[in-house]
Design a protein around this motif. Structure first.
Motif, PDB file in Angstrom:
ATOM      1  N   ARG A   1       1.765  33.663  64.847  1.00 30.39           N
ATOM      2  CA  ARG A   1       2.222  34.198  66.139  1.00 30.39           C
ATOM      3  C   ARG A   1       3.094  33.186  66.873  1.00 30.39           C
ATOM      4  NH1 ARG A   1       0.170  38.982  67.645  1.00 30.39           N
ATOM      5  NH2 ARG A   1      -1.828  39.694  66.765  1.00 30.39           N
ATOM      6  N   ILE A   2       2.740  31.918  66.800  1.00 28.10           N
ATOM      7  CA  ILE A   2       3.507  30.901  67.523  1.00 28.10           C
ATOM      8  C   ILE A   2       4.767  30.523  66.755  1.00 28.10           C
ATOM      9  CG2 ILE A   2       3.442  28.518  68.358  1.00 28.10           C
ATOM     10  CD1 ILE A   2       0.541  28.880  69.025  1.00 28.10           C
ATOM     11  N   ALA A   3       4.651  30.339  65.430  1.00 25.79           N
ATOM     12  CA  ALA A   3       5.815  29.940  64.642  1.00 25.79           C
ATOM     13  C   ALA A   3       6.885  31.024  64.626  1.00 25.79           C
ATOM     14  CB  ALA A   3       5.384  29.606  63.214  1.00 25.79           C
ATOM     15  N   LEU A   4       6.482  32.290  64.695  1.00 30.13           N
ATOM     16  CA  LEU A   4       7.430  33.404  64.638  1.00 30.13           C
ATOM     17  C   LEU A   4       7.754  33.966  66.019  1.00 30.13           C
ATOM     18  CD1 LEU A   4       5.958  35.304  61.545  1.00 30.13           C
ATOM     19  CD2 LEU A   4       7.909  33.741  61.593  1.00 30.13           C
ATOM     20  N   ASP A   5       7.460  33.221  67.062  1.00 33.09           N
ATOM     21  CA  ASP A   5       7.714  33.684  68.425  1.00 33.09           C
ATOM     22  C   ASP A   5       9.198  33.562  68.748  1.00 33.09           C
ATOM     23  OD1 ASP A   5       7.481  34.462  71.045  1.00 33.09           O
ATOM     24  OD2 ASP A   5       6.881  32.479  71.756  1.00 33.09           O
ATOM     25  N   ALA A   6       9.876  34.700  68.818  1.00 28.94           N
ATOM     26  CA  ALA A   6      11.324  34.696  69.087  1.00 28.94           C
ATOM     27  C   ALA A   6      11.634  34.310  70.523  1.00 28.94           C
ATOM     28  CB  ALA A   6      11.924  36.065  68.773  1.00 28.94           C
TER      29      ALA A   6
END
Length: 999
Positions: free
Chosen positions: A328-333
């Protein structure tokens, strides 16, 4: 006479040339439009709120008020289908009537508006102009408004009946895809899937038929007419023979041609067999490639200009709270201002097969464009070939995630160290991050010990309420309550805790290079000035010195020095940062130079627990007053006098929920951190465990105000004997048995039941506004936190029931009796299994509480988490996910939770708000502390940084069981209250000076 048919020139100019010109113009306009649009969104004002509430983005299609989008997409689907039907009718009438022309203009205007909404959802990115859906919009709208040839000659309507309007079928499919997301259709929704299949099939057939129809009506392209030779097969040409051979060897065989000569018949026999073999082999090869890709045996395609992260280890193949939070954090646009192109790809590499729950989470939790960035590869991290498939040498960062519940934690750590060595050998220049389960003496900027870090966070939480919330919130992805829910809350209760806590969720820690205009200024002066100029949206908390991060830095800022700050949004630091250089590269370069000089702060905190086992001694046994275990006999007590500790102030009751082997390491780490120099208070500790604590640990800590009690945990008598009613803080640490991934939240059943027993043991004799001891629980799964929150709500209804009895409110008494019985059923059972079964029965009864649907599965929005009273392994996932964006994540978290071990001069303190500051603004106190001029803190006269407030629960309507909530970096005009606890980052002089004053 046949219908009027456009020429090839007329058709190409109207249907293709002008749409291409318009696409090119829009593409050029999107560059400045994208910059303006992102700027407007970043201001968080009326326009941004409208877009977030009604339009959303492709990376986050869910919006709090979906009625507008649902209506728009539904009308789009119906209009697109109707448009195709009108076009089909037109192929029989060969004309456009005036009425149809008006309808066409109206529909085209609606399609143009939908095109504008699509561009806004894609943040007006230029690349969005060339998507299939955008091109279909232009191809079907522009010819209606621009019916001219390239020389501006008007093309009459009687030949414009032949067009590309049949492509609108693609728009219908795209609109239904949006409707499925907006309406929350599940993958197993049979009616939706059947309709989707029928719509796609219709669109495919319609588009193919439309293309062939247009090409046949237009006839041969001028200058490219086919030439025929009369033969026995008929009139032939080279292109016709290509067409015939394809239909023949593919076994379709239309029968429109057949060879007539013997040589051609012999040749076609050979060609048929060769064609069947060829197509069979190629089809099999394609199937094998697809099967390998579906099984993760393919290679990752690293595209130029993009970055990717490689994740290996035994913990990356199964769904867990660590993996969930990490993704969720790494892929947070949102961190990249909505630019999905900058979101890194995640490449997982595991020997084991990935579980279905993980795959379902990826497909259901992220937009297709984001989910496509997750690649699940099968292979070994010690295989050079498999690491090459994952493009290890080209990755931006690599992570090694351990299994949190291994059979042998030491073996798990050793295997992960071997993985790290092999990955380093094959790719010496990669940035590698490793999480170990037990402390080891390795370079701490690139690895961290899960056990040591967790225990340090729990120790700090006994001193600083909301400490876990502070760290986890600063590392979190952007998540919050829905705007609609907050608006309803503000209208009904302006002092609801969620209104202020929601503002804290926007705060995160960021790094940047300090601007030249602050060079030469003392850090406290710069922090004060930047805070005031940013209107409270940016607060410096640390700076890098000689490759080491120093919190509450006491030096003078230098040119291009890397600093850390708590920021309210991404744009807060733009005016005070040197954005011409990459701060991450500068920070890593300075750290590498430090390590090259071998300047590394080491200490004994990473000594193994097993060093203590050589000092085993027998200890005395003391009877705990007159209380007896539930099964008879006596309690076994070691260490200091239990009665004296129970009467002490600031007592900590540490409950070890697990076997001795899995909790010994945590116990030593907890006690060592608690007894480190620099803490002004020597808090007594009573350790309660089901199994005896190793004698070496007892002997080592028995003179340090520690007592060790052995007995059954799920027993009110045991809890009372251990001082549950006298404790100031109650801490529950789980052993490895609490983290069984295959059991899900059931693995936390012991802890959930223990929470009920603790509440029952406290007796609830306190007044309604009294919160009792500050309780900090460790859970293996986030779902368990919601179960305990539900229990606390039931307990609060029991309190209301008691009040209603006093008032004679019989209706309320009758309504709440069953809920109170449920709570007693949980906490009054004889075994944890019975207690948990009763809890499940209670959960599956008809619900009586209304929840905001946004918070049902988000730990950050849970009241227990907001109070700092719940901790789960997703904390590690937050660290991993933040490391790529914030390379000094490990250093920052350890510096704030283990200040002594990280060589820090400052630590986190929490004191009551002095009376002279009550009623004043938050900004006034922050500026005074940063200036060294704040009064009311005893003998302290130095500089400190006010980071947050901890506000009390009873004034803001929090559920029972929650002490309060953390309010990180509140707005400058926030009024300080007498019940507020101030969370301050300062040196040891603050603790020594302020604590005597606050007592």
């Amino acid at each position: 006479m046949g219908p009027a048919v456009p020429t090839w020139g007329e058709f190409i100019d109207v249907q293709l040339l002008w749409p291409f010109v318009v696409c090119l113009i829009i593409w050029l306009l999107m560059f400045p439009a994208h910059a303006c649009y992102v700027n407007l969104r970043s201001r968080k004002q009326g326009f941004a709120h409208f877009v977030d509430a009604y339009i959303g983005s492709q990376g986050k299609p869910e919006v709090p008020r979906p009625v507008f989008l649902v209506t728009l997409k539904f009308m789009m689907m119906i209009s697109a289908i109707s448009f195709v039907v009108f076009y089909a009718r037109r192929t029989y009438t060969f004309e456009i009537t005036p009425t149809e022309l008006i309808i066409e203009y109206t529909a085209a205007t609606f399609f143009a508006f939908n095109y504008l909404m699509d561009r806004m959802q894609s943040n007006c990115k230029p690349a969005g102009v060339w998507t299939a859906t955008a091109i279909v919009h232009v191809l079907t709208v522009v010819p209606i408004f621009v019916p001219y040839r390239w020389d501006l000659t008007y093309v009459p309507a009687d030949v414009r009946w032949l067009s590309l309007q049949f492509l609108r079928a693609i728009s219908a499919v795209q609109a239904f895809e949006w409707l499925k997301k907006l309406l929350g259709f599940e993958a197993n929704n049979v009616p939706a899937q059947v309709f989707d299949f029928l719509l796609r099939t219709w669109a495919l057939i319609n588009c193919m038929a439309g293309v062939i129809y247009v090409l046949e009506v237009l006839g041969e392209v001028p200058g490219f007419e086919d030439a025929f030779v009369v033969t026995g097969m008929g009139e032939l040409s080279y292109f016709q023979m290509n067409y015939w051979i394809v239909t023949t060897i593919s076994t379709v065989g239309y029968g429109d041609y057949s060879p007539t000569t013997v040589p051609s018949r012999i040749a076609i026999i050979i060609f048929i067999f060769a064609g069947i073999i060829f197509f069979g082999q190629e089809t099999s090869h394609i199937v094998e490639i697809r099967a390998a890709a579906s099984q993760g045996r393919n290679s990752f395609d690293c595209k130029a200009g993009t970055e990717h992260l490689v994740i290996v280890g035994s913990g990356c193949s199964r769904m867990s709270s660590v993996i969930e939070t990490f993704m969720r954090i790494a892929l947070d646009a949102n961190h990249w201002r909505g630019d999905t192109a900058k979101v890194p790809s995640l490449v997982f590499l595991s020997v084991e097969e990935y579980d279905q729950e993980l795959k379902d989470f990826i497909s259901s939790s992220f937009a297709p464009s984001i989910a496509a960035k997750v690649h699940l590869l099968r292979g070994s991290a010690v295989s050079a070939r498999d690491l090459q498939r994952a493009k290890l040498s080209e990755c931006a960062m690599a992570f090694i995630m351990p299994h949190l519940n291994p059979a042998n934690s030491e073996r798990e750590d050793c295997e992960n160290i071997i993985l790290a060595l092999e990955m380093r050998r094959l790719a010496p220049r990669i940035r590698l991050r490793l999480m170990l389960l037990e402390p080891l003496g390795l370079p701490k900027s690139r690895h961290f010990s899960a056990t040591q870090l967790k225990c340090s966070v729990f120790v700090q939480s006994t001193r600083v309420k909301g400490f876990t919330t502070l760290i986890r919130g600063l590392l979190a992805a952007h998540s919050n309550f829905s705007p609609r829910f907050l608006a309803e809350l503000e209208a009904s209760n302006s002092r609801d805790w969620r209104l202020q806590y929601a503002q804290s969720l926007h705060r995160d820690v960021r790094g940047f290079l300090i601007s030249k205009r602050f060079v030469g200024k003392a850090f406290p002066e710069a922090a004060r000035e930047i805070y005031q100029k940013s209107e409270g949206k940016l607060l410096l908390v640390g700076a890098q010195e000689d490759g080491m991060m120093k919190l509450n830095y006491d030096g003078v800022l230098t040119e291009d020095q890397c600093v850390l700050a708590i920021a309210a949004n991404q744009e807060a630091y733009i005016d005070v940062a040197n954005v011409s250089k990459d701060w991450r590269r500068a920070m890593l370069a300075e750290r590498a130079a430090r390590q090259a000089r071998r300047i590394d702060f080491e200490d004994d905190i990473y000594d193994s627990t097993f060093d203590l086992e050589a000092r085993g001694y027998a200890t005395a046994v003391e009877e705990p007053e007159t209380l007896k275990p539930p099964n008879g006999g006596d309690f076994l007590v070691h260490g200091s006098a239990l009665k004296e500790l129970r009467s002490s102030e600031s007592l900590i009751l540490l409950i070890l929920d697990g076997d001795a082997a899995s909790t010994s390491q945590q116990l030593v780490a907890f006690l060592r951190t608690l007894r480190q120099p620099g803490f002004p208070l020597n808090q007594p500790v009573i350790v309660l465990s089901r199994h005896p604590v190793p004698q070496a640990i007892v002997k080592h800590y028995q003179v340090a105000s520690c007592a060790f009690v052995n007995g059954p945990l799920l027993s009110i008598q045991t809890l009372k004997a251990a001082g549950v009613k006298e404790a100031t803080n109650i801490v529950i640490l789980q052993g490895e048995s609490g983290l069984a991934v295959n059991q899900g939240a059931l693995a936390d059943s012991q802890t959930v039941a223990l929470c009920g027993y603790i509440e029952q043991a406290l007796g609830h004799e306190e007044a309604w506004g009294t919160s009792g001891p500050f309780k900090i629980y460790e859970y293996g799964f986030s779902q368990s936190v919601f179960l305990v929150e539900h229990m606390c709500k039931l307990l609060s209804t029991q309190r209301v029931q008691q009040n209603s009895q006093v008032r004679g409110d019989k209706a309320a008494h009758h309504l709440l009796t069953e809920q109170a019985d449920d709570m007693l059923a949980i906490s009054g059972c004889g075994s944890w299994l019975s207690a948990f079964c009763n809890l499940l029965k209670m959960i599956f009864k008809q619900g009586r509480f209304v929840h905001d649907p946004v918070v049902n599965d988000q730990l950050l929005l849970n009241s227990c988490f907001a109070a700092g009273q719940a901790s789960t392994p997703d904390f590690y996932g937050a660290m991993f996910g933040h490391m790529f964006k914030f390379p000094c994540t490990i250093e920052f978290v350890e510096a704030i939770s283990m200040p002594r071990q990280r060589g820090q001069d400052s630590t986190i303190w929490q004191v009551p708000c002095p009376s002279e500051w009550v009623g004043k603004r938050f900004e006034e106190l922050l500026v005074a502390l940063a200036s060294g001029k704040a009064s009311g803190f005893g003998t302290f006269s130095g500089c400190g940084l006010l980071l947050a407030l901890y506000r009390q629960a009873d004034k803001y309507g929090m559920p029972f069981g929650c002490d309060g909530f953390l309010y990180t970096l509140p707005p400058p005009d926030t009024t300080l209250e007498s019940e507020d606890l101030l969370t301050v980052l300062a040196d040891s002089d603050f603790g020594q000076g302020a604590f005597p004053c606050s007592c």
